[in-house]
Design a protein around this motif. Structure first.
Motif, short mmCIF file in Angstrom:
data_model
loop_
_atom_site.label_atom_id
_atom_site.label_comp_id
_atom_site.label_asym_id
_atom_site.label_seq_id
_atom_site.Cartn_x
_atom_site.Cartn_y
_atom_site.Cartn_z
N LEU A 133 -38.88 67.90 -0.85
CA LEU A 133 -39.11 69.03 0.05
C LEU A 133 -37.79 69.21 0.72
O LEU A 133 -36.99 68.37 0.88
CB LEU A 133 -40.11 68.84 0.98
CG LEU A 133 -41.58 68.89 0.59
CD1 LEU A 133 -42.48 68.70 1.95
CD2 LEU A 133 -41.99 70.23 0.15
N SER A 134 -37.39 70.43 1.04
CA SER A 134 -36.24 71.03 2.13
C SER A 134 -36.53 72.01 2.94
O SER A 134 -37.49 72.67 2.74
CB SER A 134 -35.07 71.07 1.07
OG SER A 134 -35.29 72.48 0.52
N GLY A 135 -35.73 72.19 3.86
CA GLY A 135 -36.00 73.39 4.82
C GLY A 135 -35.66 72.70 6.30
O GLY A 135 -35.59 71.61 6.46
N ALA A 181 -47.73 68.51 7.79
CA ALA A 181 -47.70 70.05 7.80
C ALA A 181 -46.59 70.39 7.01
O ALA A 181 -45.60 69.95 6.52
CB ALA A 181 -47.28 70.42 9.16
N VAL A 182 -46.61 71.96 6.48
CA VAL A 182 -45.75 72.41 5.75
C VAL A 182 -45.58 73.97 6.28
O VAL A 182 -46.43 74.75 5.85
CB VAL A 182 -46.25 72.56 4.37
CG1 VAL A 182 -45.08 73.37 3.23
CG2 VAL A 182 -46.26 71.06 3.54
N PRO A 183 -44.33 74.45 7.22
CA PRO A 183 -44.70 75.30 7.49
C PRO A 183 -43.72 76.29 6.41
O PRO A 183 -43.34 76.10 5.47
CB PRO A 183 -43.24 75.42 8.78
CG PRO A 183 -43.31 73.73 8.92
CD PRO A 183 -43.81 73.11 7.79
N ARG A 184 -43.77 77.60 6.73
CA ARG A 184 -43.39 78.64 5.93
C ARG A 184 -42.07 78.37 5.15
O ARG A 184 -41.87 79.04 4.01
CB ARG A 184 -43.52 80.09 6.32
CG ARG A 184 -42.61 80.58 7.33
CD ARG A 184 -42.94 81.67 8.24
NE ARG A 184 -44.20 81.51 8.74
CZ ARG A 184 -45.04 82.44 9.28
NH1 ARG A 184 -44.56 83.60 9.44
NH2 ARG A 184 -46.15 82.15 10.06
N LEU A 185 -40.95 78.01 5.91
CA LEU A 185 -39.87 77.95 5.42
C LEU A 185 -39.42 76.69 4.56
O LEU A 185 -38.36 76.48 3.81
CB LEU A 185 -38.86 77.93 6.40
CG LEU A 185 -38.15 79.26 7.29
CD1 LEU A 185 -37.26 79.07 8.15
CD2 LEU A 185 -37.23 79.72 5.87
#
Lengths: 200, 282
Positions: A133-135, A181-185
């Motif tokens: 994941l990245s962001g 959690a995985v927010p939208r970005l």
């Protein structure tokens, strides 16, 4: 007077909120509400702990046909259940509901992206996949252990092709109280051409 | 029974905390976007840090250690009164040591010591809207953010360059968050802007009077506005040092002695200054 639960509406909600805050701030990292969810009742105490922390009569939710969860949430939060396309919080307890949930969830507008829904997903216990994941909240690109369901949920979200800042945010809660959690970005990143791989 | 016993833990009722908490999570999910919320009445006037206080009250728990600073100082009137109020309603531990604090509420400064992953910095924000200086109407600025129409603020920077030969904005220097929203980083000096970029800690911004909450999550790109041929510049303290600790790498307040006419400089971050002096004495 016998109480249905021992969950403290002041201190336990504060504790759960700080863990949700940590999970949203550092996507992919795991936090645990095991201690807090032990004080609740029913078959979905971990989901109920999140519901008691975030929901009240100011917001709406959809339990995606799970009548037991719907009853319990209404009982402890006074929040009203509504259709998935109008709900502020969607609770997904079965993997097969994922695509319907994402297809109907509010994604906000370009002017008011905060009117989007948050999808709270009952996660599997087994962390059998490795996901890059990245962001925001992630230092570069990092690999996280996750469930197969989480990979499917991100794929279902990506299928919607939201135009940022529109989108939905996801919170994964397992029965044992593990939260990610995985927010939208936050985006999947491929490593060796693979987005999700079997964890070694 | 003390007066604090008449109030809920952390003063706010649980419904208010829940709304602020929902708003905070949404703000983290959309970095730099100002999320509206129902700002509550507090026993201090709006514009005196009510946004920051509401954030702190919705976050704080028995495990937390709180630090409050005002213009870098732990001992100014605003900071002392906010600490007293929060202590009265939560019995939380209070500290002036930046290392020990889990929650830091700040007006106008980011501590000199880099914050880590278990710390949250909460800003008191007077004017959250970076476009307000070029557009007074809220409905128009919302539309400008939606369309990523930031031409007027770039024009303002350009006009500043043409008139004065440099960008003259000293505080509230606008920055772009995650290459999307232009954000007002509260009235921190330009000196502190780079500390927002790819920080380890969470930054939360609360504007009580304007009823907005926004956030910069950890490890987020925050880039101060600048032109390709005119790079962003911080305040320059070359040749100056703190008169107390001798630091040359900190943000310095200029002091003036009316009797002798002497000008001297002192660290704005009083906690850092004390730490440097204490280490020097050992």
């Amino acid at each position: 007077m016998n109480k249905l639960y021992q969950f403290d509406e002041v201190f336990d909600t504060q504790s759960v909120f700080r863990k949700l805050l940590k999970a949203m701030s550092y996507p992919g990292e795991q936090v645990s509400v095991t201690e807090e969810k032990e004080k609740l009742f029913g078959n979905y105490p971990a989901l109920l702990a999140a519901a008691m922390t975030l929901l009240d009569n100011e917001v709406t939710f959809a339990a995606m046909g799970n009548s037991e969860l719907s009853h319990d949430i209404r009982l402890v939060t006074l929040s009203q259940e509504t259709e998935p396309d109008k709900a502020d919080y969607l609770f997904v307890t079965k993997a097969e509901q994922l695509s319907d949930a994402f297809a109907s969830a509010k994604c906000g507008t370009l002017t008011d992206p905060h009117t989007s829904a948050t999808i709270i997903i009952r996660d599997n216990e087994a962390l059998c996949k490795a996901l890059c994941l990245s962001g925001p909240g992630i230092d570069g690109v990092r690999e996280y252990a996750c469930s197969e369901l989480l990979c499917e949920a991100i794929a279902a979200r990506d299928n919607q092709v939201y135009e940022y800042p529109q989108g939905v945010d996801m919170i994964f809660i397992s029965d044992s109280g593990r939260i990610m959690a995985v927010p939208r970005l936050v985006k999947r990143r491929e490593t060796n051409g693979i987005c999700c791989s079997i964890r070694r | 029974m003390t007066q604090a016993d008449h109030y809920n833990y952390a003063f706010l009722d649980e419904g208010s905390k829940r709304e602020i908490r929902r708003t905070t999570l949404k703000a983290i999910a959309i970095p730099g976007y100002q999320v509206p919320f129902g700002s509550r009445e507090l026993p201090i006037g709006r514009g005196w840090g009510t946004g920051g206080i509401q954030l702190t009250l919705s976050l704080i728990g028995p495990e937390d250690t709180l630090k409050v600073i005002d213009q870098g100082s732990d001992e100014s009137v605003n900071a002392v009164n906010i600490k007293k109020f929060i202590r009265l309603t939560t019995n939380a531990d209070i500290t002036t040591d930046t290392h020990k604090a889990t929650l830091i509420q700040s007006r106008h400064r980011i501590p000199e010591i880099p914050l880590d992953e278990n710390q949250i910095l909460i800003f008191q924000v007077p004017i959250p809207e970076p476009l307000r200086i070029v557009e007074p109407r809220e409905e128009v600025t919302k539309k400008m953010h939606a369309e990523k129409d930031y031409a007027p603020i770039w024009l303002q920077l350009y006009e500043s360059l043409i008139r004065y030969g440099k960008v003259t904005i000293p505080t509230e220097y606008p920055c772009t968050v995650e290459n999307r929203y232009i954000m007002n980083p509260s009235p921190i000096p330009k000196f502190d802007n780079p500390k927002l970029h790819q920080a380890k800690c969470l930054y939360l911004f609360g504007a009580g009077r304007e009823k907005k909450i926004y956030a910069v999550p950890p490890y987020t790109d925050v880039v101060s506005l600048a032109f390709d041929d005119v790079p962003f510049e911080r305040e320059n303290f070359t040749g100056k040092c703190c008169r107390l600790c001798g630091s040359t790498n900190t943000y310095l307040d200029e002091m003036y002695d009316g009797e002798t006419g002497e000008r001297f400089y002192q660290c704005s971050d009083t906690s850092y200054c004390k730490e440097v002096r204490a280490n020097a004495n050992h």
